[in-house]
Design a protein around this motif. Structure first.
Motif, mmCIF file in Angstrom:
data_model
loop_
_atom_site.group_PDB
_atom_site.id
_atom_site.type_symbol
_atom_site.label_atom_id
_atom_site.label_comp_id
_atom_site.label_asym_id
_atom_site.label_seq_id
_atom_site.Cartn_x
_atom_site.Cartn_y
_atom_site.Cartn_z
ATOM 1 N N ARG A 42 0.813 -1.219 0.000
ATOM 2 C CA ARG A 42 0.000 0.000 0.000
ATOM 3 C C ARG A 42 0.848 1.271 0.000
ATOM 4 N N VAL A 43 0.819 1.976 -1.113
ATOM 5 C CA VAL A 43 1.636 3.185 -1.297
ATOM 6 C C VAL A 43 1.296 4.255 -0.270
ATOM 7 N N ASP A 44 -0.013 4.517 -0.048
ATOM 8 C CA ASP A 44 -0.407 5.605 0.850
ATOM 9 C C ASP A 44 0.098 5.371 2.273
ATOM 10 N N GLU A 45 0.015 4.114 2.738
ATOM 11 C CA GLU A 45 0.491 3.813 4.098
ATOM 12 C C GLU A 45 2.012 3.930 4.181
ATOM 13 N N LEU A 46 2.709 3.488 3.138
ATOM 14 C CA LEU A 46 4.169 3.613 3.104
ATOM 15 C C LEU A 46 4.577 5.091 3.117
ATOM 16 N N GLU A 47 3.830 5.884 2.368
ATOM 17 C CA GLU A 47 4.123 7.319 2.273
ATOM 18 C C GLU A 47 3.960 7.979 3.641
ATOM 19 N N SER A 48 2.923 7.578 4.394
ATOM 20 C CA SER A 48 2.746 8.182 5.724
ATOM 21 C C SER A 48 3.844 7.727 6.675
ATOM 22 N N VAL A 49 4.341 6.493 6.496
ATOM 23 C CA VAL A 49 5.486 6.035 7.303
ATOM 24 C C VAL A 49 6.717 6.872 6.949
ATOM 25 N N ARG A 50 6.964 7.051 5.651
ATOM 26 C CA ARG A 50 8.137 7.825 5.207
ATOM 27 C C ARG A 50 8.125 9.221 5.825
ATOM 28 N N LEU A 51 6.972 9.882 5.790
ATOM 29 C CA LEU A 51 6.869 11.243 6.309
ATOM 30 C C LEU A 51 7.046 11.307 7.826
ATOM 31 N N SER A 52 6.820 10.175 8.507
ATOM 32 C CA SER A 52 6.967 10.142 9.969
ATOM 33 C C SER A 52 8.417 9.922 10.412
ATOM 34 N N LEU A 53 9.275 9.537 9.463
ATOM 35 C CA LEU A 53 10.663 9.199 9.805
ATOM 36 C C LEU A 53 11.556 10.434 9.904
ATOM 37 N N THR A 54 12.660 10.304 10.614
ATOM 38 C CA THR A 54 13.695 11.341 10.660
ATOM 39 C C THR A 54 14.217 11.534 9.229
ATOM 40 N N ASN A 55 14.395 12.766 8.797
ATOM 41 C CA ASN A 55 14.877 13.085 7.441
ATOM 42 C C ASN A 55 14.057 12.385 6.350
ATOM 43 N N PRO A 56 12.746 12.672 6.245
ATOM 44 C CA PRO A 56 11.903 11.964 5.270
ATOM 45 C C PRO A 56 12.397 12.044 3.824
ATOM 46 N N GLU A 57 13.094 13.152 3.510
ATOM 47 C CA GLU A 57 13.576 13.329 2.128
ATOM 48 C C GLU A 57 14.668 12.332 1.742
ATOM 49 N N HIS A 58 15.265 11.659 2.728
ATOM 50 C CA HIS A 58 16.317 10.676 2.434
ATOM 51 C C HIS A 58 15.765 9.287 2.103
ATOM 52 N N HIS A 59 14.462 9.105 2.299
ATOM 53 C CA HIS A 59 13.878 7.768 2.177
ATOM 54 C C HIS A 59 12.976 7.660 0.946
ATOM 55 N N ILE A 60 12.850 6.448 0.431
ATOM 56 C CA ILE A 60 11.973 6.244 -0.731
ATOM 57 C C ILE A 60 10.961 5.135 -0.467
ATOM 58 N N VAL A 61 9.838 5.263 -1.159
ATOM 59 C CA VAL A 61 8.768 4.276 -1.090
ATOM 60 C C VAL A 61 8.773 3.485 -2.386
ATOM 61 N N VAL A 62 8.843 2.161 -2.277
ATOM 62 C CA VAL A 62 8.774 1.296 -3.457
ATOM 63 C C VAL A 62 7.722 0.228 -3.166
ATOM 64 N N ALA A 63 6.504 0.458 -3.645
ATOM 65 C CA ALA A 63 5.405 -0.479 -3.366
ATOM 66 C C ALA A 63 5.516 -1.711 -4.262
ATOM 67 N N ALA A 64 5.203 -2.872 -3.695
ATOM 68 C CA ALA A 64 5.212 -4.119 -4.470
ATOM 69 C C ALA A 64 4.482 -5.212 -3.702
ATOM 70 N N ASP A 65 3.833 -6.092 -4.445
ATOM 71 C CA ASP A 65 3.305 -7.326 -3.872
ATOM 72 C C ASP A 65 4.446 -8.326 -3.986
ATOM 73 N N LEU A 66 5.022 -8.719 -2.870
ATOM 74 C CA LEU A 66 6.237 -9.542 -2.890
ATOM 75 C C LEU A 66 5.998 -10.968 -3.391
ATOM 76 N N THR A 67 4.731 -11.349 -3.542
ATOM 77 C CA THR A 67 4.459 -12.682 -4.109
ATOM 78 C C THR A 67 4.408 -12.625 -5.639
ATOM 79 N N ASN A 68 4.545 -11.416 -6.202
ATOM 80 C CA ASN A 68 4.525 -11.234 -7.651
ATOM 81 C C ASN A 68 5.959 -10.988 -8.132
ATOM 82 N N GLU A 69 6.533 -11.958 -8.813
ATOM 83 C CA GLU A 69 7.958 -11.873 -9.181
ATOM 84 C C GLU A 69 8.270 -10.690 -10.087
ATOM 85 N N ASN A 70 7.362 -10.347 -10.998
ATOM 86 C CA ASN A 70 7.608 -9.191 -11.868
ATOM 87 C C ASN A 70 7.659 -7.895 -11.072
ATOM 88 N N GLN A 71 6.757 -7.769 -10.086
ATOM 89 C CA GLN A 71 6.764 -6.567 -9.240
ATOM 90 C C GLN A 71 8.038 -6.489 -8.405
#
Length: 268
Positions: A42-71
């Motif tokens: 879930r991108v939106d939830e990851l994004e809210s986690v990123r913004l809650s972290l120290t130095n949010p600009e240093h972190h990236i969000v990469v959403a993926a369903d880990l059971t999908n090999e192409n993703q």
């Protein structure tokens, strides 16, 4: 003096980072100056986690369903494109279970193995060339005390967590000469939504908490203990209360005694 790895500027990729222990481990690493790659579905939830972290600009969000090999392949390409390296990979994404064996469908058995075992194996195999080229890095797997003991209502979960532990042991032996270190983390009961999201026999979320989880270790405390252990280079990391730690010790000293203890336990 024993080595202690400084995380300042290190690139740390955490899966299952949108909530629970994934989120608190990300916060602990970020507070120490690491650059985080946050992955979950879930991108939106990851994004809210990123913004809650120290130095949010240093972190990236990469959403993926880990059971999908192409993703997963696409996620890996994005990580390399944007960060260029990976110092730590923490395979944390997982799914628990609360159902008796007699009530668990084969579809549910396979779903749990897919998330808790195969997806971690595939991501690690995908990322391994980067670690081999760097001749450095740490790969960590979040197993479970359940993967060491095997209790009622968690057969498929215990089996998947035991499987990833053994796979990690083989990986450690194979890549030791390449400067890559491998750690396995065995959480006991931690206060998260793991029980609420656990699958019942039909493969649906249980939807309510368990007493043991509700009374477990605070997720923030879990993260501090775990990240410190990883920085110290520990390979076998049990994090939990006295009961869980006792169970792990007894499992090594006297399996027969452990089996008796588990039969009497009130676990649900």
């Amino acid at each position: 003096m024993a080595k202690f790895e400084n995380l300042d500027g290190k690139v740390v990729w955490i899966t299952g980072a949108s909530s629970g222990i994934g989120k608190t481990m990300a916060a602990e690493c970020a507070a120490q100056g690491a650059q985080l790659i946050l992955t979950a579905r879930r991108v939106d939830e990851l994004e809210s986690v990123r913004l809650s972290l120290t130095n949010p600009e240093h972190h990236i969000v990469v959403a993926a369903d880990l059971t999908n090999e192409n993703q997963v392949r696409h996620a890996y390409e994005q990580v390399l494109q944007r960060k260029g390296r990976i110092d730590w990979l923490i395979n944390n994404a997982g799914l628990s279970q609360r159902a008796l064996i007699s009530e668990t469908s084969m579809q549910t058995e396979r779903a749990i193995m897919e998330v808790d075992y195969f997806s971690q194996v595939f991501l690690t195999k995908t990322v391994l060339p980067t670690f081999l080229a760097q001749k450095s890095g740490r790969i960590a797997f979040v197993s479970s005390v359940a993967g060491l003991l095997g209790t009622q209502y968690r057969a498929s979960y215990s089996a998947a967590k035991a499987a990833i532990h053994m796979w990690a042991n083989s990986l450690r032996a194979e890549v030791a000469q390449d400067g890559i270190e491998v750690s396995v983390i065995f959480p006991g009961f931690v206060k998260t939504n793991v029980s609420i999201n656990a699958l019942n026999g039909e493969g649906k979320a249980q939807g309510y908490d368990n007493e043991a989880t509700a009374n477990g270790l605070e997720a923030d405390d879990f993260a501090k203990i775990t990240i410190k252990a990883l920085q110290q280079g520990q390979e076998y990391i049990v994090v939990g209360g006295r009961k869980e730690k006792l169970g792990v010790v007894v499992s090594r000293l006297s399996p027969k005694t452990l089996y008796k203890m588990i039969r009497k336990m009130k676990v649900k």
